[in-house]
Design a protein around this motif. Structure first.
Motif, mmCIF file in Angstrom:
data_model
loop_
_atom_site.group_PDB
_atom_site.id
_atom_site.type_symbol
_atom_site.label_atom_id
_atom_site.label_comp_id
_atom_site.label_asym_id
_atom_site.label_seq_id
_atom_site.Cartn_x
_atom_site.Cartn_y
_atom_site.Cartn_z
ATOM 1 N N GLY A 10 3.714 7.862 0.396
ATOM 2 C CA GLY A 10 3.310 7.699 2.220
ATOM 3 C C GLY A 10 4.449 8.037 3.343
ATOM 4 O O GLY A 10 5.404 7.302 2.126
ATOM 5 N N ALA A 14 7.337 3.164 6.581
ATOM 6 C CA ALA A 14 7.814 2.213 5.108
ATOM 7 C C ALA A 14 8.415 3.219 4.347
ATOM 8 O O ALA A 14 9.356 3.098 3.678
ATOM 9 C CB ALA A 14 6.916 1.858 4.949
ATOM 10 N N ASP A 33 2.851 13.167 1.498
ATOM 11 C CA ASP A 33 2.225 12.723 2.376
ATOM 12 C C ASP A 33 1.343 13.003 2.954
ATOM 13 O O ASP A 33 1.499 14.517 2.932
ATOM 14 C CB ASP A 33 3.161 12.352 3.819
ATOM 15 N N ASP A 34 -0.482 13.167 2.974
ATOM 16 C CA ASP A 34 -1.241 13.027 3.780
ATOM 17 C C ASP A 34 -1.723 13.744 4.225
ATOM 18 O O ASP A 34 -2.623 14.156 4.730
ATOM 19 C CB ASP A 34 -2.047 12.914 2.661
ATOM 20 N N GLY A 35 -0.709 12.852 5.571
ATOM 21 C CA GLY A 35 -1.049 12.718 6.766
ATOM 22 C C GLY A 35 -2.077 12.525 7.842
ATOM 23 O O GLY A 35 -3.125 12.277 8.869
ATOM 24 N N THR A 36 -2.581 11.108 6.497
ATOM 25 C CA THR A 36 -3.525 10.504 7.244
ATOM 26 C C THR A 36 -3.133 8.912 7.973
ATOM 27 O O THR A 36 -3.794 7.954 7.998
ATOM 28 C CB THR A 36 -4.444 9.600 6.407
ATOM 29 N N HIS A 46 4.820 2.470 20.344
ATOM 30 C CA HIS A 46 5.939 1.718 21.499
ATOM 31 C C HIS A 46 6.614 0.976 20.692
ATOM 32 O O HIS A 46 6.033 0.448 19.717
ATOM 33 C CB HIS A 46 5.023 1.227 23.049
ATOM 34 N N LYS A 60 7.388 11.170 12.823
ATOM 35 C CA LYS A 60 7.252 11.241 11.296
ATOM 36 C C LYS A 60 8.389 12.927 10.492
ATOM 37 O O LYS A 60 8.729 13.160 10.270
ATOM 38 C CB LYS A 60 5.921 11.792 10.539
ATOM 39 N N VAL A 80 -1.716 12.437 -3.419
ATOM 40 C CA VAL A 80 -1.573 11.976 -4.877
ATOM 41 C C VAL A 80 -3.292 11.071 -5.126
ATOM 42 O O VAL A 80 -3.661 10.382 -4.331
ATOM 43 C CB VAL A 80 -0.332 10.958 -4.488
ATOM 44 N N GLU A 269 2.126 -1.608 5.755
ATOM 45 C CA GLU A 269 0.838 -2.327 6.251
ATOM 46 C C GLU A 269 0.055 -2.719 4.200
ATOM 47 O O GLU A 269 -0.535 -3.413 4.310
ATOM 48 C CB GLU A 269 0.302 -1.840 6.983
ATOM 49 N N LEU A 278 5.180 -0.658 13.339
ATOM 50 C CA LEU A 278 6.164 1.188 12.930
ATOM 51 C C LEU A 278 7.557 0.451 11.873
ATOM 52 O O LEU A 278 8.337 0.395 11.317
ATOM 53 C CB LEU A 278 6.835 1.992 14.004
#
Ligand SMILES: Cc1cc2nc3c(=O)[nH]c(=O)nc-3n(C[C@H](O)[C@H](O)[C@H](O)COP(=O)(O)OP(=O)(O)OC[C@H]3O[C@@H](n4cnc5c(N)ncnc54)[C@H](O)[C@@H]3O)c2cc1C
Length: 301
Positions: A10, A14, A33-36, A46, A60, A80, A269, A278
């Motif tokens: 991820g 985080a 990371d799979d961009g979701t 913000h 990112k 993954v 999360e 964030l």
């Protein structure tokens, strides 16, 4: 085959922050990371000091660029699929492109996704309807807003909170009745409650204009907030690896990202299975990475 010290799954705030901490601690890590990421539907993020108003993709990209300064970090833009524990208690991480990676420790930072109860809301989510007033309340200040929620305690909490940003509020429960006391509490601030089911949301390019009810009535609103029906971990890695999970969906940890399974850590999360921000997720990632590095240090010294 190379054995990584830690695989971070991820690349949201985080995972990026965890990777930065581990790279700076000279650990051999692989970040996937799979961009979701959950906030990819929105134009601006913000409240992250020094980055207020940044596009999620830019956030990112900056994070990934900073990781390039640390040669022990490998980044893989892929999904993954599976994590298996082998006989030597190492983890085999399998990805969609058919590759396998071996690691001593795993840090799960795969986020969550939301389930909605309102028809067509995804067209507006992230543009004019949001979940978090701290993230997007300022942009919607003093506008005619709608609040979508279906549980009384959530309705009252969200409405009182949003009242700070706009006093022109309508609450829509989409068919759920709330108590007389609840109705009175909101009515004393001139807040209307619509309990009839919603037929459709109408707008243009993601910007809400009106809400059509099954009864045929319509009301004009230019944005609002929604409490999703639920949140879930799409991949269930924590559950499949045997990490203990509380009844409310939160993964049990020691408060520093260590799960109940040795060598498995969690941050952001996905840990609580609840929305945060964030900044909070980035802090969680850093905290969990410090746990990973502390454990590696003590085990190997
Ligand atoms: C519409 C909207 C607006 C928001 N606005 C704000 C805002 O203005 N300010 C703010 O602070 N917060 C905002 N948030 C909340 C913020 O997006 C989250 O709090 C934050 O992104 C959580 O970080 P995270 O790292 O835990 O998860 P995420 O950011 O969701 O990152 C998880 C990452 O894991 C990756 N992943 C998942 N599964 C796999 C897999 N199997 N393999 C490889 N990679 C995987 C995903 O690609 C993703 O990049 C908003 C959220 C939404 C939905």
């Amino acid at each position: 085959m190379k054995v990584f010290d830690c695989v971070v799954i991820g690349g949201g705030p985080a995972g990026l922050s965890a990777s930065l901490t581990l790279g700076r601690a000279r650990r051999e890590i692989a970040l996937f990371d799979d961009g979701t990421n959950r906030n990819k539907v929105t134009n601006q993020s913000h409240g992250f000091i020094t980055r207020d108003g940044i596009k999620p993709q830019e956030f990112k990209d900056i994070g990934l660029r900073e990781l390039e300064n640390y040669p022990s970090i490998s980044f893989f833009q892929t999904k993954v699929l599976e994590i298996i524990r082998d006989r030597e208690k190492k983890f085999i991480v399998k990805t969609t492109n058919g590759r396998k990676y071996v690691t001593e420790k795993i840090l799960l930072a795969t986020g969550i996704q939301e389930v909605f109860f309102i028809p067509s809301i995804r067209k507006y989510y992230g543009k004019s309807i949001f979940n978090c007033p701290y993230c997007d309340g300022w942009e919607l200040r003093e506008k005619p807003l709608i609040i979508f929620a279906e549980k009384e305690d959530q309705i009252l909490h969200m409405t009182k909170l949003v009242y700070n940003w706009s006093k022109d509020l309508v609450v829509s429960t989409n068919g759920v009745e709330i108590s007389k006391e609840g109705v009175q509490e909101l009515q004393k601030r001139n807040i209307k409650i619509k309990s009839e089911p919603i037929k459709n949301l109408v707008g243009d390019g993601g910007y809400l204009q009106k809400i059509e009810f099954v009864s045929g009535e319509t009301i004009l609103r230019s944005g609002g907030f929604v409490i999703p029906s639920s949140f879930y971990r799409p991949n269930q890695f924590a559950e499949k690896l045997g990490c203990e999970v509380e009844e409310n969906g939160a993964v049990v940890t020691d408060g520093f990202g260590r799960t109940t399974q040795k060598n498995i850590y969690i941050a952001g999360e996905t840990e609580k299975s609840a929305p945060s921000s964030l900044m909070i997720s980035a802090a969680d990632g850093s905290k969990a990475a410090i746990s990973v590095n502390t454990d590696l240090t003590m085990e190997r010294f």
